[in-house]
Design a protein around this motif. Structure first.
Motif, mmCIF file in Angstrom:
data_model
loop_
_atom_site.group_PDB
_atom_site.id
_atom_site.type_symbol
_atom_site.label_atom_id
_atom_site.label_comp_id
_atom_site.label_asym_id
_atom_site.label_seq_id
_atom_site.Cartn_x
_atom_site.Cartn_y
_atom_site.Cartn_z
ATOM 1 N N HIS A 15 -16.280 -8.357 15.575
ATOM 2 C CA HIS A 15 -15.210 -7.654 16.719
ATOM 3 C C HIS A 15 -13.772 -7.721 15.923
ATOM 4 O O HIS A 15 -13.088 -6.621 16.219
ATOM 5 C CB HIS A 15 -15.454 -8.481 17.665
ATOM 6 N N CYS A 37 -13.368 -13.336 18.031
ATOM 7 C CA CYS A 37 -14.769 -12.953 17.835
ATOM 8 C C CYS A 37 -15.454 -12.197 16.695
ATOM 9 O O CYS A 37 -14.386 -11.319 16.271
ATOM 10 C CB CYS A 37 -14.830 -11.881 19.312
ATOM 11 N N HIS A 42 -20.621 -9.486 17.967
ATOM 12 C CA HIS A 42 -19.824 -10.259 18.717
ATOM 13 C C HIS A 42 -20.609 -11.587 18.820
ATOM 14 O O HIS A 42 -21.615 -11.827 18.327
ATOM 15 C CB HIS A 42 -19.728 -9.891 20.261
ATOM 16 N N ASP A 64 -13.552 -9.531 24.744
ATOM 17 C CA ASP A 64 -14.530 -10.197 25.455
ATOM 18 C C ASP A 64 -14.315 -11.815 25.412
ATOM 19 O O ASP A 64 -14.946 -12.510 26.015
ATOM 20 C CB ASP A 64 -16.087 -9.929 24.887
HETATM 21 ZN ZN LIG Z 1 -16.345 -9.758 20.791
#
Ligand SMILES: [Zn+2]
Length: 240
Positions: A212, A220, A109, A57
């Motif tokens: 994460h 993250c 996250h 992400d």
């Molecule tokens: Zn993440």
């Protein structure tokens, strides 16, 4: 074949990962499913969502122009099944979501690419622009500590490579490589995680509640939030 290679490069997948994935696929089903141009739309979207391949992400393109609306509170906060006030966002997904069969963990996250107080609707738009069905996280925790609904809790998320089938994804809004989460975010995270653990009979510990980076090579949820994860776990125990 070049098209496939490019596809994987776009997804940030190394050649080694790519080959490993091919091996796994050919062992499991058919090699044909490794070719994006001929797989079904559903399978392709699963790929794009990092269900089987690398998802990070932190590589999501964040629109430079974050409008006032992207930071506004949208929807009413009501007590959800979680027993907490959750702002229902009623986001529309571009394709149907799958139901998660098992839930034994939570992945934390941050937004990463911006420290702005963005809402679930903005993240939903970015993820759609990235080719996914919609927002990949189940919950968003804004800077004031308010919690917004992302994907429906029971659906498979798109937030952590290879771990979406069994985890709930929570995104705490901010860039915690640069800034610190707010106390309100911390309090909401522990309550929310406690509630999720209660719902699914998860015992909060350092293997069930993770940042994460525990699973994937990524910064993250950022250094400042990662530091707080042990405290969040300890306090979440009081709420489940
Ligand atoms: Zn993440």
């Amino acid at each position: 074949m070049n098209e496939i290679k490019k596809f994987f490069e776009d997804q940030g997948v190394s050649r080694r990962d790519f080959l490993k994935s091919l091996l796994k696929i050919s062992a499991g089903a058919t090699i044909l499913s490794a070719i994006p141009s001929i797989v079904s739309a559903t399978t392709l979207s699963e790929w794009k969502e990092g269900k089987r391949f690398k998802f990070d992400d932190t590589k999501i393109k964040v629109s430079e122009e974050i409008t006032l609306n992207d930071e506004a509170e949208i929807g009413a906060a009501v007590v959800g099944a979680e027993g907490l006030l959750i702002r229902e966002t009623d986001l529309q997904f571009t394709r149907s979501l799958e139901r998660r069969i098992r839930t034994d963990g939570v992945v934390i996250h941050h937004v990463g690419n911006t420290d702005k107080n963005v809402n679930a609707a903005a993240i939903h738009r970015w993820h759609i622009n990235n080719g996914w069905k919609g927002i990949g996280y189940h919950f968003i925790i804004r800077k004031d500590g308010s919690i917004e609904r992302g994907r429906p809790l029971e659906s498979v998320g798109a937030h952590c490579y290879n771990q979406n089938e069994h985890t709930v994804g929570i995104c705490v809004v901010g860039n915690f490589e640069l800034a610190r989460p707010t106390q309100a975010q911390f309090r909401s995270a522990e309550k929310l995680i406690g509630a999720i653990c209660g719902l699914y009979s998860i015992i909060p510990n350092d293997q069930t509640i993770v940042g994460h980076k525990y699973y994937n090579r990524t910064a993250c949820p950022g250094t400042y939030l990662q530091k707080w994860v042990p405290d969040i776990i300890r306090n979440a125990n009081k709420f489940c």
